[in-house]
Scaffold this motif. Structure first.
Motif, mmCIF file in Angstrom:
data_model
loop_
_atom_site.group_PDB
_atom_site.id
_atom_site.type_symbol
_atom_site.label_atom_id
_atom_site.label_comp_id
_atom_site.label_asym_id
_atom_site.label_seq_id
_atom_site.Cartn_x
_atom_site.Cartn_y
_atom_site.Cartn_z
ATOM 1 N N THR A 91 0.907 -1.531 0.074
ATOM 2 C CA THR A 91 -0.330 -0.357 -0.061
ATOM 3 C C THR A 91 0.412 1.339 -0.106
ATOM 4 O OG1 THR A 91 -0.173 -0.269 2.114
ATOM 5 C CG2 THR A 91 -1.606 -0.992 1.028
ATOM 6 N N ALA A 92 2.319 0.992 0.118
ATOM 7 C CA ALA A 92 2.989 2.419 0.651
ATOM 8 C C ALA A 92 3.032 3.439 -0.692
ATOM 9 C CB ALA A 92 4.629 1.905 0.049
ATOM 10 N N GLU A 93 2.723 2.926 -2.037
ATOM 11 C CA GLU A 93 2.188 3.847 -3.154
ATOM 12 C C GLU A 93 1.010 4.045 -3.632
ATOM 13 O OE1 GLU A 93 6.680 4.015 -5.499
ATOM 14 O OE2 GLU A 93 6.195 1.794 -4.928
ATOM 15 N N ILE A 94 0.021 3.515 -2.653
ATOM 16 C CA ILE A 94 -1.279 3.331 -2.860
ATOM 17 C C ILE A 94 -2.096 4.231 -2.417
ATOM 18 C CG2 ILE A 94 -3.488 2.877 -3.620
ATOM 19 C CD1 ILE A 94 -1.651 0.767 -5.280
ATOM 20 N N SER A 95 -2.775 5.406 -3.035
ATOM 21 C CA SER A 95 -3.798 6.542 -1.896
ATOM 22 C C SER A 95 -4.472 5.349 -1.562
ATOM 23 C CB SER A 95 -4.012 7.164 -2.997
ATOM 24 O OG SER A 95 -4.535 8.159 -2.197
#
Ligand SMILES: Cc1cc2nc3c(=O)[nH]c(=O)nc-3n(C[C@H](O)[C@H](O)[C@H](O)COP(=O)(O)OP(=O)(O)OC[C@H]3O[C@@H](n4cnc5c(N)ncnc54)[C@H](O)[C@@H]3O)c2cc1C
Length: 398
Positions: free
Chosen positions: A350-354
């Motif tokens: 999820t680190a690069e998901i808003s």
């Protein structure tokens, strides 16, 4: 020429259908592609056919993720109360069971039919079953091109709602992870969650003989503990307590069973030694659970003293026996795996998901919702609540 849609959703499961309905309300033309011959198969099978659709008590702590704060925004924007509100609007009968779990009274099909009715409302949702996604490409004009077993389609927003690997016969597939990797998103290793434990040591013979018996226990490892029913099976241990702990178990680890969490056994044994010096331990323990379970525990823990009156047992021996009964260590050989697991742990990082929109921060127009993400709920309606909340969040932006 490929047919164009504003939004293409990959997977007509819990999150895909919820997203399609809400995106259509915003006037978006939506295509949902589903490889199975029917939509919402997991919804229909869920909760023993009664769909545990949410829980009265939903907290971020009920979810497992490498990024524990990720769930907060979506869960607060579309909460359990919002979903319960929709269930009430549709007049769906439901009941509260233990630990705030909400189940339909007349069957999971009520929830699926509600989602389908919501998809119908704006007349902008097309559902295609027997339609398996094969490849996805991002074109120069910023559109996505989606190739399926029923042809090519293009869209502005592509929503990956393909779920996890659990129960392949209900649609479990790794396609969402492949798409994530294709577009440069890291994916955490996956493993089966909410799944029964298996054993290959002598404990397996015990579980086989006790197969079908259940009792309330506490299962704990170093960090987590769950007090709920334990079910013995031919292969090992199941029931809610085992499923819950399986989310926090890794291969090679052991855990402890407190067979009598409601009792202070050592105090009880010492008291009975004074009051009923001739009594046998199995008679005392039989007050708390089935005879068949007591006989197996006796064999495992105090076989040398099976026919010894309690007065003949030193306090040290009684303490050892009580301690074994209240912190019995077992070491599973594994779990039943994706074949019976309710969920998949790990998944799209999820680190690069808003957390607000579920949109990729790498690729404009690409969204991930539901179980494909590295978010896994506890047993109790939390996995569906995550599907509803993450879908609603993305639906406002697709
Ligand atoms: C037996 C069982 C019981 C459960 N009971 C409960 C419960 O009571 N409460 C609860 O909260 N959770 C429960 N769960 C978990 C819950 O069902 C899931 O967490 C939830 O369905 C996830 O929603 P999703 O939309 O992410 O994925 P899914 O609902 O799994 O939907 C994904 C869809 O994508 C489709 N798909 C996959 N690959 C492709 C492809 N290449 N092309 C086209 N389509 C594809 C699949 O066929 C599937 O229909 C249960 C799970 C199982 C297996």
């Amino acid at each position: 020429m490929s047919m164009h849609y504003d939004v293409i959703v990959l997977g007509a499961g819990a999150s895909g259908l919820m997203l399609a309905a809400h995106a259509a309300w915003r006037g978006r033309k939506v295509l949902v592609v589903e490889k199975a011959n029917k939509v919402g198969k997991k919804i229909l099978m869920s909760g023993g056919g009664k769909c545990n659709f949410t829980n009265l008590y939903v907290e971020p702590e009920n979810f497992i993720s490498h990024n524990p704060h990720f769930v907060i925004s979506a869960l607060s924007r579309y909460s359990n109360w919002d979903f319960i509100g929709m269930v009430c609007d549709y007049g769906i009968a439901y009941e509260e069971r233990k630990h705030g779990q909400l189940f339909t009274l007349n069957g999971s099909k009520d929830i699926l039919n509600m989602l389908l009715a919501e998809c119908e409302k704006a007349k902008l949702v097309t559902l295609k079953t027997d339609c398996e996604l094969k490849t996805v490409k991002k074109l120069d004009n910023a559109l996505f091109q989606v190739s399926t077993t029923q042809g090519h389609f293009s869209c502005e927003s592509l929503v990956v709602a393909s779920g996890g690997l659990s129960i392949p016969t209900l649609g479990g597939s790794g396609v969402g992870y492949e798409i994530a990797k294709q577009f440069g998103h890291p994916v955490f290793p996956t493993r089966a969650g909410l799944v029964p434990f298996t054993f290959s040591d002598q404990f397996k013979e015990v579980t086989t003989r006790l197969s079908g018996n259940a009792l309330d226990v506490t299962l704990s490892n170093d960090k987590h503990s769950f007090t709920e029913a334990l079910l013995f099976t031919h292969r090992g241990l199941s029931g809610p307590s085992s499923l819950q702990l399986s989310n926090y178990w890794h291969a090679g680890e052991s855990f402890q069973i407190n067979f009598f969490p409601a009792q202070d056994l050592i105090e009880y044994f010492k008291l009975k030694k004074q009051q009923q010096p001739k009594v046998l331990l199995r008679t005392l323990v039989s007050e708390f659970t089935a005879k068949s379970i007591v006989l197996e525990l006796q064999q495992l823990i105090w076989s040398d003293y099976a026919d010894t009156a309690i007065a003949q047992l030193s306090d040290t021996v009684l303490e050892q026996i009580a301690s074994q009964l209240q912190s019995f260590v077992v070491k599973p050989s594994g779990t039943e795996g994706y074949r019976t697991a309710e969920v998949t742990l790990g998944g799209v990082d999820t680190a690069e998901i808003s957390s607000k929109t579920m949109q990729s921060q790498r690729v404009h127009g690409l969204y991930f919702i539901g179980e494909v993400l590295d978010v896994t709920g506890h047993l109790g309606g939390y996995n569906f609540q995550w599907a509803w909340s993450s879908a609603y969040a993305a639906a406002q932006y697709v």
